[in-house]
Scaffold this active site. Sequence first.
Site, PDB file in Angstrom:
ATOM      1  N   VAL A 176      57.852  55.178  45.104  1.00  0.00           N
ATOM      2  CA  VAL A 176      58.633  55.565  43.937  1.00  0.00           C
ATOM      3  C   VAL A 176      57.823  55.225  42.689  1.00  0.00           C
ATOM      4  O   VAL A 176      57.348  54.102  42.540  1.00  0.00           O
ATOM      5  CB  VAL A 176      59.996  54.828  43.900  1.00  0.00           C
ATOM      6  CG1 VAL A 176      60.726  55.128  42.597  1.00  0.00           C
ATOM      7  CG2 VAL A 176      60.855  55.229  45.089  1.00  0.00           C
ATOM      8  N   ALA A 184      55.784  51.215  39.645  1.00  0.00           N
ATOM      9  CA  ALA A 184      55.917  51.950  40.908  1.00  0.00           C
ATOM     10  C   ALA A 184      56.141  50.934  42.033  1.00  0.00           C
ATOM     11  O   ALA A 184      55.984  49.715  41.826  1.00  0.00           O
ATOM     12  CB  ALA A 184      54.660  52.766  41.170  1.00  0.00           C
ATOM     13  N   LYS A 185      56.529  51.406  43.160  1.00  0.00           N
ATOM     14  CA  LYS A 185      56.651  50.520  44.319  1.00  0.00           C
ATOM     15  C   LYS A 185      56.650  51.370  45.570  1.00  0.00           C
ATOM     16  O   LYS A 185      57.039  52.547  45.529  1.00  0.00           O
ATOM     17  CB  LYS A 185      57.977  49.734  44.249  1.00  0.00           C
ATOM     18  CG  LYS A 185      57.962  48.450  45.062  1.00  0.00           C
ATOM     19  CD  LYS A 185      57.276  47.328  44.320  1.00  0.00           C
ATOM     20  CE  LYS A 185      57.207  46.061  45.113  1.00  0.00           C
ATOM     21  NZ  LYS A 185      56.764  44.933  44.286  1.00  0.00           N
ATOM     22  N   GLY A 186      56.220  50.782  46.689  1.00  0.00           N
ATOM     23  CA  GLY A 186      56.219  51.524  47.944  1.00  0.00           C
ATOM     24  C   GLY A 186      56.745  50.662  49.065  1.00  0.00           C
ATOM     25  O   GLY A 186      56.868  49.440  48.923  1.00  0.00           O
TER      26      GLY A 186
END
Length: 423
Positions: free
Chosen positions: A67, A112-114
């Site tokens: 995201v 962001a992050k995953g």
Amino acid sequence: MPVSAPPLEQETNPWTSAEIRFDEAAARLRLDDGICKVLKSASKEITVHIPVQLDDGRIEVFTGYRVQHSIARGPGKGGIRYAPDVTLDEVRALAAWMTWKCAVVNIPFGGAKGGVICDPKLLSDIELERITRRYTAELMDVIGPERDVPAPDVGTNDRVMAWIMDTYSMHVRHATTAVVTGKPMELGGSRGRSEATGRGCMLVTLKALKRFGMEPSSTRVVIQGFGNVGGMAARLMSRAGFKIIAIVEYDAAVYNSNGLDIEKLMAHRTETGSIADFLGAENINKDEGLYLECDVLLPAATENVITSRNADRIRTKILCEGANGPTTAVADHILAEKKIFVIPDILANAGGVTVSYFEWVQDRQGFFWNEQLVNDRLEEIMVASFDAVVGFADKHGVNNRTAAYMLALDRVASAIRTRGIYA
Ligand code: NAD
């Protein structure tokens, strides 16, 4: 528990907590509706289903997310989490937190992050490598030094970052170290990165002590979590003269009113696999550790450890949030009533992303700094950010968390306004 407390499941949903804090800061800033709409939605949400051949020959499909909440101030920045309970809501919230965190410390990144839904403990190294490489290949079009720069988070480490860097480099046909941070030193990692989050926690705690006229030598600290953040914070704070009176882990807690010998406790844990039964300390009930009377409480383990159900039992002067999201939005009010000085996560644990930024800069320069320079620059940023947040709180009569969110929202909103809306 306050009468109005929502069901715990709702209270501990990280996206709900992020929204409540956002709404409060946005209302105080009188942000216009349009900008609010932009900032409340992630700019990109990608779901990937990764087929991976397991060691026994079976094919399994893992679900992963990336995201990108905002890229208004620069490339997306944020870790990748490997855990069985990863959800899109959680990744979304963590991505938004990264936007605010990077803005609080004023570094030129978005958020962001995953995450990949998997249990690294149940997977072999080869299986983890295959998951990582396929996940990276699926994200080739959205990650990159100028686009979105992942880093380690829960369940991932420098080894995983090396696989990402290699996969990305193979696709673009040249070594691209700046595509991830938190890498091994020989692949463009930065000196000081592994201690950076713990060091940042210590630096902002020292600032808080100064505000209250306290000295490290008479400051009693309780730390929850003895991993990267908590362990490093314990080591550095103990070297700086703080009295670390208790360490609380998921399986045990140890206490010494005169201060624990952190180096020896680390050696004991390496030897025995646990902090329990450490000579020179007493074992205490791990479920009571958070409620010890202390001057600084440093949660550095997981989310949602301070909620409406237990916030009234916290007995500290200063709460330094090493973990992401250790306090729910409902618990914030209880801590405020108790006049606890909270150093919010988006400030307290921002040392990690700050040195990640230094790593990205060094990779792009191809010129590497010595550890003293990294630490000095980190201190400069953490001290300035603490002063900015606390100054903002004093000026606007709000708590530190709201101040940090207001400062961050204002900076991101200003970048969006200045860029304009591309049509
Ligand atoms: P880690 O896995 O190295 O350490 C976490 C430690 O907490 C482990 O020792 C684990 O056993 C312990 N733990 C887990 N659940 C617990 C519980 N319920 N009670 C007590 N102890 C428990 O992880 P980390 O990198 O130190 O990250 C910790 C937190 O800090 C996470 O919220 C992470 O998102 C946040 N954070 C980490 C960094 C970083 O640079 N590593 C940066 C910013 C924020």
